[in-house]
Design a protein around this motif. Structure first.
Motif, PDB file in Angstrom:
ATOM      1  N   UNK A 170      -4.087  19.675 -19.498  1.00  0.00           N
ATOM      2  CA  UNK A 170      -4.548  19.685 -20.888  1.00  0.00           C
ATOM      3  C   UNK A 170      -3.464  20.206 -21.819  1.00  0.00           C
ATOM      4  N   UNK A 171      -2.886  21.327 -21.400  1.00  0.00           N
ATOM      5  CA  UNK A 171      -1.863  21.960 -22.235  1.00  0.00           C
ATOM      6  C   UNK A 171      -0.678  21.014 -22.462  1.00  0.00           C
ATOM      7  N   UNK A 172      -0.227  20.383 -21.392  1.00  0.00           N
ATOM      8  CA  UNK A 172       0.935  19.495 -21.500  1.00  0.00           C
ATOM      9  C   UNK A 172       0.613  18.266 -22.351  1.00  0.00           C
ATOM     10  N   UNK A 173      -0.559  17.681 -22.129  1.00  0.00           N
ATOM     11  CA  UNK A 173      -0.898  16.470 -22.880  1.00  0.00           C
ATOM     12  C   UNK A 173      -1.061  16.780 -24.367  1.00  0.00           C
ATOM     13  N   UNK A 174      -1.634  17.955 -24.676  1.00  0.00           N
ATOM     14  CA  UNK A 174      -1.748  18.334 -26.090  1.00  0.00           C
ATOM     15  C   UNK A 174      -0.359  18.419 -26.729  1.00  0.00           C
ATOM     16  N   UNK A 175       0.551  19.085 -26.030  1.00  0.00           N
ATOM     17  CA  UNK A 175       1.907  19.244 -26.565  1.00  0.00           C
ATOM     18  C   UNK A 175       2.608  17.898 -26.691  1.00  0.00           C
ATOM     19  N   UNK A 176       2.376  17.058 -25.693  1.00  0.00           N
ATOM     20  CA  UNK A 176       3.021  15.743 -25.685  1.00  0.00           C
ATOM     21  C   UNK A 176       2.508  14.895 -26.857  1.00  0.00           C
TER      22      UNK A 176
END
Lengths: 485, 289
Positions: free
Chosen positions: A313-319
């Motif tokens: 979740x964290x990575x996809x939000x940042x991406x």
């Protein structure tokens, strides 16, 4: 998002002729056939120029010019003299770098930032690098023995090389093919892709400016049939191809039994693997560079993102935040991140595979992104909920489309990464050194980028495992493809 | 009435797959004769199914064998040489029967085969140094190229030189970590099966080398077109068969080794047979604090 004023690079620097012939034996000649084709600017659909579709007879002329140049001049020239020609070419490319960068962006659709800062510097560096090898082949570790077991002479060239290159890095792929071939003493007939012939034709002019002997480099433009005639020509000693795995297979079948030496640099479906301990901001930049560099028209693109479940979740939000800042538009604008898709045909392929992704149940996302009215464009796209069996996880899309999968353990990441008939490249993002080395060891891919992605250098061998082809380009390894060893 | 001499106990020649010695699943065999035409034995005539079983055994053995240390692989190859030396007399007899050469000549060929294994054994932890490189890229990156085995290699052993030729094609494939399926000389397969008995007792993990006997024209196309085979060595294929195998191999872009001209198996081989089945992997990492 910041507002940017347009900052287009001037196209006055390029001088495109309305029509081009073929470059054979150091001269511009008309095709013996009467087929011609137009090349367009994919960002505007404006016709840039017209070029000849070389016929079988043209290919035959080009091969015999190359044969004659090989036997009478180039094959006999001392290495140090070949070297000086290549150094000259490298310098001419540097001198005309801006012009060539603009021309490349016009014909290909890639952002000027990339053609100027990546393609052209690498093109010049490649010629500079192989120039230095031309008189040092005896030290390259090939051809140690002769039949009597004694230390032998310098390894010999193969003869005439048939080279067919793709449209994604037109001039860079030309450099990867021509520089090592000439350094080793071969002569070449090169066919650029039918949608991007212009920089190869400009390179022909550079060969003339360098006073390269006639016939050493021949450029024949055309499409698949011209390529087939070239690789199948009986008087060719070496075939080098960069392009799709499908065409690679056909070429391998054509060349089978002929004794021609063959190197193939084909498709990929690289896994870019992000562990939970990775430096996340850097990983996001790496993922973006991995799949959106050059509109994703990169055989080694990181088109499968494998993210550890705990940070998904964290990575996809940042991406997604990062993707929303990418600027799509005029390739000649210095602020542009994503340029035009190279052709209508490629756009259709990307569109159809993306539709398949949705149909097979993956979830599609793109940032809101204005698309210019004319030209071929595709917004940066990512798919979540992708299964390994989905077409978007298995087939090369060759566009700005990222498929996201997850994993829990390093072993699972390896299993999923290697679950592909391709094996060109892979990426690993983690702060743990021993894990990088373990992963690099287990990944069945020719290039592994750890905490970086899409780096290239003339000293660094490039090429794939499995159905991504065989042979290496770059470095000492790249010489083997052009020597009789 | 004279006392009858002791009747010899003959050997049953079978296949060697995954470390076991099965007969062909097809139940077929074919008669092998000496160079003079005398009956020697019935060898197994392997089928397509046997070939596929052999590929699957080779695939299964690949992670372990390619993951073994180079030192370990070198020791095992040397161990094979030790075991061959111990069976020297048996190999000499078989080469005499198969090739019709003198016992002295056969002895030379067996010795050369043992020495060839020792030569290759020493390469295990050296070929990487010759083939690898630390590349001086123009930027703050560590950049290292290393060689790795290609995977499962199908090997068509030469028809001549049933032992020396055979060793000369197997050793360079496995020393770097590949696993293989070998089609033995059709005419003279018996030394290959005796070699399998050596391999089975040399600490070589089962499946690293799998040996098939039978009809080359029947087996080679299946191996050349098998999608889980990564490379083919067509040394023992006659011209026409080799071309069609090369075409089949294109389907999944197998690496193909097909030496031109006649090979002198007694000469020092060079490293080409090893490099033909090696891949170069290049790893990049940024340098920084």
């Amino acid at each position: 998002m910041f507002e940017y004023a347009p900052a287009p690079e001037s196209r006055d620097i390029v001088d495109i002729r309305p029509s081009y012939g073929l470059f054979i034996n150091g001269e511009w000649v008309d095709s013996l056939g009467d087929e011609r084709e137009k090349t367009i600017n994919p960002a505007t659909e404006e016709v840039l120029s017209e070029f000849a579709i070389a016929s079988d007879a043209d290919v035959d002329r080009a091969v015999s010019a190359a044969r004659k140049a090989y036997e009478s001049v180039w094959g006999r020239l001392p290495g140090r003299e070949r070297a000086k020609y290549l150094f000259r070419i490298a310098r001419l490319i540097q001198e005309r770098a801006r012009e060539l960068a603009v021309l490349e962006s016009l014909d290909n659709g890639k952002p000027i930032r990339e053609s100027r800062d990546v393609d052209l510097p690498l093109v010049a560096a490649h010629f500079f690098y192989y120039a230095g090898w031309a008189d040092k082949l005896g030290y390259a570790g090939f051809g140690r023995r002769t039949a009597d077991g004694q230390s032998g002479a310098d390894p010999r060239p193969l003869g005439v090389a048939a080279q067919v290159i793709p449209w994604n890095f037109p001039l860079l792929m030309l450099a990867w093919k021509i520089a090592p071939a000439l350094a080793c003493g071969n002569t070449v007939v090169l066919k650029p892709a039918e949608t991007t012939p212009l920089t190869a034709l400009a390179f022909a002019e550079i060969c003339r400016q360098a006073d390269l002997p006639p016939g050493v480099v021949n450029i024949v433009t055309g499409a698949g049939a011209t390529g087939q005639a070239l690789v199948g020509h009986p008087d060719v000693n070496k075939v080098a191809f960069t392009g799709s795995t499908e065409v690679g297979r056909m070429i391998a079948r054509t060349v089978a039994g002929s004794g021609k030496k063959l190197t193939l640099e084909l498709g990929g479906k690289a896994a870019n693997i992000v562990f939970e301990d990775a430096a996340l901001d850097q990983a996001v930049e790496g993922i973006v560079n991995g799949i959106f560099f050059n509109q994703g028209h990169v055989c080694c693109a990181g088109s499968r993102l494998l993210v550890q479940e705990s940070i998904e979740t964290e990575l996809l939000d940042a991406l997604k935040r990062r993707l929303a800042t990418l600027r799509l538009g005029d390739p000649l604008d210095k602020n542009t991140d994503i340029g035009a898709i190279n052709s209508a045909a490629q756009l259709a392929k990307i569109t159809s595979l993306s539709e398949a992704g949705e149909q097979e149940g993956a979830e599609r996302w793109s940032p809101s992104c204005p698309i210019p009215e004319k030209g071929f464009w595709f917004p940066p796209t990512l798919f979540t909920g992708v299964a390994q069996s989905h077409r978007i996880a298995r087939e090369e899309i060759f566009g700005p489309v990222l498929s996201v999968l997850t994993f829990r353990t390093p072993a699972e990441a390896v299993e999923k990464a290697n679950n592909s008939p391709f094996g060109l490249s892979a990426g690993v993002w983690t702060e743990k050194g021993s894990r990088i080395l373990w992963m690099a060891d287990k990944l069945r891919a020719g290039v592994v980028w750890a905490n970086t992605f899409n780096r290239f250098d003339p000293t660094s061998p490039f090429g794939g495992y499995k159905e991504s082809g065989y042979g290496r380009e770059g470095g000492r390894h790249g010489l083997e493809a052009y020597l009789d060893v | 009435m004279t006392e009858p001499g002791r009747l010899a106990v003959r050997k049953t020649y079978k296949l060697y797959i995954g470390g076991a010695f099965p007969r062909s699943e097809s139940g077929r065999s074919y008669a092998v004769t000496s160079s003079k035409g005398d009956f020697l034995a019935n060898a197994s005539r392997a089928s397509r199914k046997d070939a596929r079983d052999a590929v699957s055994a080779a695939r299964k053995a690949f992670p372990g064998w390619s993951g073994a240390t180079a030192y370990n692989r070198g020791q095992i190859l040397y161990r094979i040489a030790e075991m061959m030396e111990g069976r020297r007399a048996q190999f000499v007899d078989e080469v005499v029967a198969a090739d019709g050469v003198s016992a002295r000549k056969a002895g030379e060929l067996v010795d050369a085969a043992v020495d060839r294994l020792v030569w290759y054994a020493g390469w295990s932890d050296k070929i990487g140094v010759i083939q690898g490189a630390a590349n001086p890229v123009a930027g703050p990156y560590f950049n290292l190229s290393t060689s790795e085995p290609t995977g499962v290699v199908a090997v068509v052993a030469p028809q001549e030189g049933p032992l020396l030729g055979l060793i000369s094609v197997i050793a360079p494939v496995i020393v770097t970590g590949n696993t293989c399926v070998v089609v033995a000389s059709e005419r003279a397969p018996l030394p290959a099966i005796t070699l399998a008995e050596v391999l089975a007792t040399s600490d070589l993990p089962g499946g690293v080398v799998n040996l098939l006997t039978g009809r080359l024209a029947e087996l080679a196309p299946w191996l050349a077109s098998h999608m889980d085979v990564n490379a083919v060595d067509l040394t023992g294929c006659p011209e026409e068969l080799a071309v069609s195998c090369e075409q089949d191999a294109a389907e999944n872009l197998k690496r193909v080794l097909r030496p031109s001209g006649k090979v002198d198996w007694l000469a020092e081989p060079g490293i080409e047979r090893m490099t033909a089945f090696l891949e170069t992997k290049t790893v990049w990492h940024p340098i920084g604090v």
